[in-house]
Design a protein around this motif. Structure first.
Motif, PDB file in Angstrom:
ATOM      1  N   SER A 136      25.644  28.153  58.961  1.00 19.51           N
ATOM      2  CA  SER A 136      25.991  27.178  57.423  1.00 19.51           C
ATOM      3  C   SER A 136      26.757  26.765  57.396  1.00 19.51           C
ATOM      4  CB  SER A 136      24.867  27.612  56.663  1.00 19.51           C
ATOM      5  OG  SER A 136      25.408  28.775  56.167  1.00 19.51           O
ATOM      6  N   PHE A 150      15.634  19.664  65.211  1.00 22.13           N
ATOM      7  CA  PHE A 150      14.910  20.041  66.472  1.00 22.13           C
ATOM      8  C   PHE A 150      13.914  19.570  67.044  1.00 22.13           C
ATOM      9  CE2 PHE A 150      16.928  22.595  62.865  1.00 22.13           C
ATOM     10  CZ  PHE A 150      16.710  24.055  63.990  1.00 22.13           C
ATOM     11  N   TYR A 203      10.269  20.790  56.929  1.00 17.80           N
ATOM     12  CA  TYR A 203       9.511  21.803  55.243  1.00 17.80           C
ATOM     13  C   TYR A 203       8.191  21.120  55.242  1.00 17.80           C
ATOM     14  CZ  TYR A 203      14.589  23.224  55.799  1.00 17.80           C
ATOM     15  OH  TYR A 203      15.484  23.934  55.575  1.00 17.80           O
ATOM     16  N   MET A 226      20.591  23.427  48.745  1.00 17.99           N
ATOM     17  CA  MET A 226      21.372  25.001  49.500  1.00 17.99           C
ATOM     18  C   MET A 226      23.124  25.316  49.267  1.00 17.99           C
ATOM     19  SD  MET A 226      19.023  26.776  49.822  1.00 17.99           S
ATOM     20  CE  MET A 226      17.672  25.890  48.870  1.00 17.99           C
ATOM     21  N   ARG A 227      23.599  23.969  49.000  1.00 16.99           N
ATOM     22  CA  ARG A 227      25.592  23.692  48.787  1.00 16.99           C
ATOM     23  C   ARG A 227      25.962  23.673  47.044  1.00 16.99           C
ATOM     24  NH1 ARG A 227      24.425  23.605  54.119  1.00 16.99           N
ATOM     25  NH2 ARG A 227      25.763  23.825  55.441  1.00 16.99           N
ATOM     26  N   ARG A 247      23.777  15.423  55.333  1.00 19.21           N
ATOM     27  CA  ARG A 247      24.497  16.220  55.072  1.00 19.21           C
ATOM     28  C   ARG A 247      26.439  16.130  55.368  1.00 19.21           C
ATOM     29  NH1 ARG A 247      23.092  20.937  57.541  1.00 19.21           N
ATOM     30  NH2 ARG A 247      25.285  21.329  57.573  1.00 19.21           N
ATOM     31  N   GLU A 286      11.333  27.810  64.038  1.00 21.28           N
ATOM     32  CA  GLU A 286      12.330  26.654  64.273  1.00 21.28           C
ATOM     33  C   GLU A 286      12.773  26.064  62.794  1.00 21.28           C
ATOM     34  OE1 GLU A 286      11.719  22.843  66.435  1.00 21.28           O
ATOM     35  OE2 GLU A 286      12.558  23.339  68.267  1.00 21.28           O
ATOM     36  N   LEU A 287      11.692  25.931  61.855  1.00 18.75           N
ATOM     37  CA  LEU A 287      12.096  26.051  60.604  1.00 18.75           C
ATOM     38  C   LEU A 287      13.285  27.192  60.217  1.00 18.75           C
ATOM     39  CD1 LEU A 287       7.884  25.690  59.542  1.00 18.75           C
ATOM     40  CD2 LEU A 287       9.953  23.558  59.007  1.00 18.75           C
ATOM     41  N   ARG A 315      15.046  28.136  61.412  1.00 19.19           N
ATOM     42  CA  ARG A 315      16.471  27.927  62.296  1.00 19.19           C
ATOM     43  C   ARG A 315      16.648  26.854  61.437  1.00 19.19           C
ATOM     44  NH1 ARG A 315      17.416  28.565  68.464  1.00 19.19           N
ATOM     45  NH2 ARG A 315      17.011  30.562  68.473  1.00 19.19           N
ATOM     46  N   ALA A 316      16.305  26.010  60.987  1.00 16.27           N
ATOM     47  CA  ALA A 316      16.671  24.531  60.130  1.00 16.27           C
ATOM     48  C   ALA A 316      16.913  24.954  59.044  1.00 16.27           C
ATOM     49  CB  ALA A 316      15.123  23.726  60.494  1.00 16.27           C
ATOM     50  N   ALA A 317      16.522  25.684  58.559  1.00 11.55           N
ATOM     51  CA  ALA A 317      16.919  26.183  57.095  1.00 11.55           C
ATOM     52  C   ALA A 317      17.952  27.205  57.012  1.00 11.55           C
ATOM     53  CB  ALA A 317      15.495  27.084  56.085  1.00 11.55           C
ATOM     54  N   THR A 318      18.064  28.124  58.278  1.00 14.74           N
ATOM     55  CA  THR A 318      19.420  28.314  58.612  1.00 14.74           C
ATOM     56  C   THR A 318      20.949  27.723  58.646  1.00 14.74           C
ATOM     57  OG1 THR A 318      17.690  29.879  59.979  1.00 14.74           O
ATOM     58  CG2 THR A 318      20.515  30.396  59.437  1.00 14.74           C
ATOM     59  N   ILE A 319      20.166  25.969  58.972  1.00 12.49           N
ATOM     60  CA  ILE A 319      21.447  25.746  59.486  1.00 12.49           C
ATOM     61  C   ILE A 319      21.767  24.793  58.370  1.00 12.49           C
ATOM     62  CG2 ILE A 319      22.727  23.442  60.658  1.00 12.49           C
ATOM     63  CD1 ILE A 319      20.954  24.036  63.167  1.00 12.49           C
ATOM     64  N   ASP A 320      20.832  24.683  57.482  1.00 12.96           N
ATOM     65  CA  ASP A 320      20.927  23.947  55.687  1.00 12.96           C
ATOM     66  C   ASP A 320      21.348  25.045  54.436  1.00 12.96           C
ATOM     67  OD1 ASP A 320      19.922  21.585  56.212  1.00 12.96           O
ATOM     68  OD2 ASP A 320      17.477  21.802  55.842  1.00 12.96           O
ATOM     69  N   GLY A 321      21.488  26.174  54.805  1.00 13.64           N
ATOM     70  CA  GLY A 321      22.519  27.073  54.353  1.00 13.64           C
ATOM     71  C   GLY A 321      21.410  28.386  53.350  1.00 13.64           C
ATOM     72  N   ALA A 322      20.420  28.679  53.798  1.00 13.96           N
ATOM     73  CA  ALA A 322      19.733  29.328  53.282  1.00 13.96           C
ATOM     74  C   ALA A 322      19.856  30.731  53.519  1.00 13.96           C
ATOM     75  CB  ALA A 322      18.419  28.912  52.949  1.00 13.96           C
ATOM     76  N   ARG A 326      16.442  33.347  50.064  1.00 10.49           N
ATOM     77  CA  ARG A 326      15.856  31.925  49.716  1.00 10.49           C
ATOM     78  C   ARG A 326      14.629  31.132  50.685  1.00 10.49           C
ATOM     79  NH1 ARG A 326      19.346  27.888  46.925  1.00 10.49           N
ATOM     80  NH2 ARG A 326      21.593  29.347  47.220  1.00 10.49           N
ATOM     81  N   ARG A 333      11.246  29.674  49.224  1.00  7.43           N
ATOM     82  CA  ARG A 333      11.132  27.974  49.855  1.00  7.43           C
ATOM     83  C   ARG A 333      10.767  27.480  50.863  1.00  7.43           C
ATOM     84  NH1 ARG A 333      15.400  25.028  46.919  1.00  7.43           N
ATOM     85  NH2 ARG A 333      13.993  23.699  47.595  1.00  7.43           N
ATOM     86  N   ILE A 334      10.498  28.477  52.105  1.00  9.77           N
ATOM     87  CA  ILE A 334       9.943  27.901  53.519  1.00  9.77           C
ATOM     88  C   ILE A 334       8.647  28.416  53.272  1.00  9.77           C
ATOM     89  CG2 ILE A 334      10.331  27.149  55.806  1.00  9.77           C
ATOM     90  CD1 ILE A 334      12.036  26.010  53.874  1.00  9.77           C
TER      91      ILE A 334
END
Lengths: 366, 293
Positions: free
Chosen positions: A73, A81, A87, A102-103, A150, B183-184, B186-193, B197, B201-202
């Motif tokens: 992040s 992906f 989600y 999140m930011r 972003r 992958e969800l 991983r996506a959330a990790t990159i999104d900063g969660a 969290r 949230r997921i």
């Protein structure tokens, strides 16, 4: 200094080396496509750039800043992906805004950003829907929207089009290219589809077994493949690769393939030095044509009579399969050409565009 | 495939159909008969039960046995009825179910999405705990409850049930989250969660069916438990099951069968309610992931 720099990157899972010393650099605004067969390590490479995989050795720099030890992040990247990874419990607007939320971006700003991106991708009317209610193409757009919103320094795409049907894939490909031209953001894109690589990239990196085979512009990779693997992998139908023998007599150099002798007009020093030795001779199907459609700008064209075994019409052209030195050999002829299996027809070889490789090392002979 | 099975169903003869339904009805009656006997006899005066047929409908309808079982019957030394023990059970079941479900979800999340070296062994050991007979742990558990100073309290029972439930709840959530796309995450990790969290949230919003399954499972087990209740509870923390036993098997006085029947139904009612309310999720949850698509 390059914008994204990967230096001697190594990655091992337990005892298995997946990436064996990768060096790639790309300038700001570039579009780097990592291409290779499944299991070549291209997705792993992308994941190491994203920070989803740790690296065993080497360095990754984004805009001069080493990011090796940064959390995904904090690398200022966004990723799209293969499965879109939307989600499922959030609607489209929430999906796109999640990263901003999140930011700690305030709600009004988030809404403005989502609106801007939705506008750009033409998904305004979908904002209240859940991912489950979207078609494949729509999901793809939302996934891109989530990355776009972003405004990162680098976009990472992991085979984003492989789940779409053929027609939609071509449309989305064009769209990604447009987007890149409009935004000018650096992109790293993984695919196993060499046509995608050719159409999108400013730089192509061909990988095999965790080793970088060649990096270059699409033109370089296509016109002067570094080795047999790259020559074979890029291009469809694939390049004809047949064993030949370099001959030298009376000051002319030629390559002998079976019973056919093809003179080489301006042989390089390296090739002349191989007189009497075996080589792998390569030529792309589009450079072997019927005589009338031979490339007029070609300086040297050799015509050889060939027996036609198979004719494959594609609509725009016909691909004909013949034999050269006991190996199958594909040529491209005009679709109006009347050729039937069993015919013997003259085929024109564009000798400007032939390739030679060492049969042992498989490396290009320049 | 469905076309083929349709064909087979159509070709079944009338006689076969009659036979099938006859057997089904027979078994339905067989299983419903005890409930019928309990219901019918719980609304009869005691004389009618003693003189008459167990299967007969009541001649005189009365709800006195129910009132008696709930609030007046002699249990142990106090004429309190089952109501205080019902409250005890609720006080025990609700936290036990909530904590075990939450921890199971967390375990499942870690064991599938944050795998660590040896995660298989940890999961294997937790699975193993599902197969340990209750009786084996009675004495060590009593010692631990004593050390913690919660022996004989409701919280002691909650701890016992959470520990015992954890194996199953972890199993449920692990298998459910195993099919959840990584992958969800991983996506959330990159999104900063972060870890929690992503969980909140997921994962949790997508866990409806498995939460229902786990809650039903855990609720039923904890509510119906007798052994731990009888072993570790004091008079003021005894659950419903132990109280019912004390009511029914008291050796003094007249056996008031109608009160016993009413008490037994009262004791079974919460699990019935939970199942009726969320049973369709239970079936759906158990089937989820069994087949692809």
């Amino acid at each position: 200094m390059a914008f994204l720099e990967i230096r001697d990157l190594r990655k091992s899972f337990h005892e298995v080396d997946v990436l064996k010393g990768i060096d790639i650099a790309i300038d700001e605004g570039g579009f780097l496509v990592l291409v290779g067969p499944s299991g070549c390590g291209k997705s792993t490479l992308l994941n190491t750039i994203a920070g989803l995989e740790t690296i065993t050795a080497g360095e990754i720099r984004i805009n001069g800043r080493p990011v090796n030890d940064l959390h995904p992040s904090q690398r200022d990247i966004a990723m799209v992906f293969q499965s879109y990874a939307l989600y499922p419990n959030m609607n489209v607007a929430e999906n796109i805004a999640f990263g901003l939320e999140m930011r700690g971006v305030s709600k009004p700003e988030r809404e403005a950003a989502v609106g801007r991106v939705a506008d750009m991708l033409q998904i305004d009317h979908l904002l209240k829907r859940r991912p489950g209610q979207l078609s494949g193409g729509q999901r793809q757009r939302v996934a891109m929207g989530r990355a776009l919103v972003r405004e990162p320094q680098v976009f990472l795409f992991d085979e984003p089009l492989s789940n779409l049907d053929a027609k939609l894939r071509v449309d989305m490909r064009t769209e990604i290219k447009k987007l890149h031209q409009a935004l000018g953001t650096t992109i790293v894109y993984v695919t196993h589809d060499q046509i995608e690589a050719m159409t999108l990239a400013t730089q192509i990196a061909v990988l095999k077994d965790g080793i970088l085979q060649q990096v270059g512009t699409p033109d370089q990779v296509y016109a002067s493949p570094a080795n047999v693997f790259v020559a074979d992998f890029m291009g469809s139908p694939t390049m004809n690769l047949v064993p030949g023998n370099v001959q030298s007599a009376n000051g002319t150099t030629s390559v002998r393939i079976g019973a056919v002798d093809l003179p080489i007009a301006e042989p390089t020093e390296a090739l002349r030095a191989r007189a009497g030795q075996d080589v792998v001779f390569g030529v792309r199907p589009e450079d072997v044509t019927d005589v009338a459609s031979a490339d007029r700008s070609a300086r040297y064209v050799e015509t050889v009579d060939c027996n036609i075994d198979v004719v494959e019409p594609t609509g725009a052209d016909k691909f004909v399969v013949t034999r050269l030195g006991e190996k199958e050999f594909t040529a491209r002829v005009r679709s109006s050409e009347r050729i039937a299996p069993g015919d013997r027809v003259p085929l024109a070889f564009n000798m400007d565009k032939v390739h030679f490789f060492d049969p042992q090392t498989e490396m290009r002979i320049n | 495939m469905s076309a083929a099975s349709n064909d087979i169903a159509l070709r079944t003869g009338v006689i076969t159909r009659v036979a099938i339904f006859a057997v089904l009805i027979l078994f339905a009656v067989y299983y419903l008969l005890p409930l019928f006997v309990m219901l019918v006899n719980s609304v009869k005066p005691l004389e009618e039960i003693r003189s008459g047929n167990m299967l007969a409908l009541p001649e005189v309808f009365t709800i006195a046995p129910w009132i008696n079982a709930w609030g007046e019957a002699q249990i142990g030394v106090q004429p309190t009825g089952l109501s205080p023990y019902f409250v005890n059970s609720i006080m025990m079941v609700v936290p036990a179910v909530f904590i075990a479900t939450f921890l199971g979800a967390l375990n499942g999340y870690v064991l599938t999405k944050w795998r660590f070296r040896g995660h298989r062994i940890v999961f294997g050991l937790m699975l193993f705990s599902c197969f340990i007979p209750f009786q084996i742990v009675l004495i060590p558990m009593a010692r631990i409850l004593g050390l913690l100073g919660i022996a004989g309290t409701t919280w002691g029972l909650v701890l016992v049930h959470v520990v015992y439930g954890l194996g199953f709840t972890t199993l449920f959530f692990r298998n459910y989250y195993d099919a959840f796309p990584s992958e969800l995450i991983r996506a959330a990790t990159i999104d900063g969660a972060g870890f929690f969290r992503i969980f909140r949230r997921i994962l949790l919003p997508s866990s409806g069916p498995i939460i229902v399954v786990t809650v039903i499972w855990q609720f039923t087990n904890v509510w119906n438990d007798f052994l731990f209740g009888a072993s570790f509870a004091d008079f003021d923390s005894q659950p419903m099951t132990v109280a019912l036993n004390n009511l029914v098997s008291s050796s003094t006085g007249v056996k008031e069968y109608n009160v016993h029947f009413a008490g037994a139904i009262l004791a079974a009612l919460p699990t019935l309610v939970v199942y009726v309310v969320s049973g369709r999720y239970f079936v759906r949850g158990l089937m989820a992931g069994a087949v692809k698509g």
